[in-house]
Design a protein around this motif. Structure first.
Motif, PDB file in Angstrom:
ATOM      1  N   SER A   1      53.475 -28.698   2.994  1.00 40.40           N
ATOM      2  CA  SER A   1      54.898 -28.822   2.657  1.00 40.40           C
ATOM      3  C   SER A   1      55.453 -30.174   3.089  1.00 40.40           C
ATOM      4  O   SER A   1      56.267 -30.768   2.386  1.00 40.40           O
ATOM      5  CB  SER A   1      55.705 -27.680   3.264  1.00 40.40           C
TER       6      SER A   1
ATOM      7  N   TRP B   1      49.778 -24.804   5.713  1.00 38.73           N
ATOM      8  CA  TRP B   1      51.019 -24.650   4.950  1.00 38.73           C
ATOM      9  C   TRP B   1      52.046 -25.711   5.372  1.00 38.73           C
ATOM     10  O   TRP B   1      52.675 -26.347   4.525  1.00 38.73           O
ATOM     11  CB  TRP B   1      51.580 -23.253   5.164  1.00 38.73           C
ATOM     12  N   THR B   2      52.203 -25.915   6.665  1.00 34.49           N
ATOM     13  CA  THR B   2      53.155 -26.914   7.168  1.00 34.49           C
ATOM     14  C   THR B   2      52.721 -28.314   6.743  1.00 34.49           C
ATOM     15  O   THR B   2      53.546 -29.109   6.279  1.00 34.49           O
ATOM     16  CB  THR B   2      53.247 -26.834   8.706  1.00 34.49           C
TER      17      THR B   2
ATOM     18  N   GLN C   1      56.843 -33.549   0.480  1.00 28.69           N
ATOM     19  CA  GLN C   1      58.186 -34.118   0.592  1.00 28.69           C
ATOM     20  C   GLN C   1      58.225 -35.615   0.313  1.00 28.69           C
ATOM     21  O   GLN C   1      59.284 -36.217   0.292  1.00 28.69           O
ATOM     22  CB  GLN C   1      58.760 -33.851   1.984  1.00 28.69           C
TER      23      GLN C   1
END
Length: 143
Positions: free
Chosen positions: A29, A25-26, A33
């Protein structure tokens, strides 16, 4: 890491040096960006002169980049503050105010907002006229 849009199109791959314990997930994300960061750099290049450096040393380059990014942060802050009263204000408009209007005379905040509203109304009229002209040209071509 491989990432794909929800509709299955546009697969992307990323290589990361993050620790192995970093969650997917990190990683996802952070990878997502990229586009907002790239668009910010494009805005900074146009409005604060980020790409217009002619320096002879790393120290000069770092100073130029630092000042350009600080100017961009300032424009973003002003846009957010003025956006409460005028949501459609852009950084380009604020930059123009700072470059062209403020050096010539003292403006009140109300006068600046009125000027920006008039500019936006003019831009909207120009946009509608352009669309109208394009539609008329399409009708002529299709006949």
């Amino acid at each position: 890491m491989l990432r794909r849009n929800l509709d299955g199109s546009e697969a992307r791959s990323y290589l990361s040096n993050a620790p192995a314990a970093t969650s997917v997930w990190t990683l996802g994300s952070v990878g997502a960006q990229r586009w907002p960061i790239e668009s910010e750099f494009q805005t900074e290049k146009g409005e604060t002169g980020l790409a217009e450096y002619e320096v002879r040393s790393w120290r000069g380059w770092h100073r130029h980049i630092t000042l350009a990014l600080l100017a961009g942060a300032f424009l973003l802050q002003v846009q957010q503050e003025w956006g409460e009263k005028m949501p459609q204000v852009t950084r380009q408009q604020i930059s123009r105010v700072l470059r062209e209007l403020l050096p010539h005379r003292t403006w009140s905040r109300v006068e600046l907002l009125q000027w920006l509203r008039a500019m936006q109304a003019r831009n909207e009229r120009v946009k509608r006229s352009h669309i109208k002209r394009c539609l008329a040209n399409l009708r002529e071509v299709s006949l």
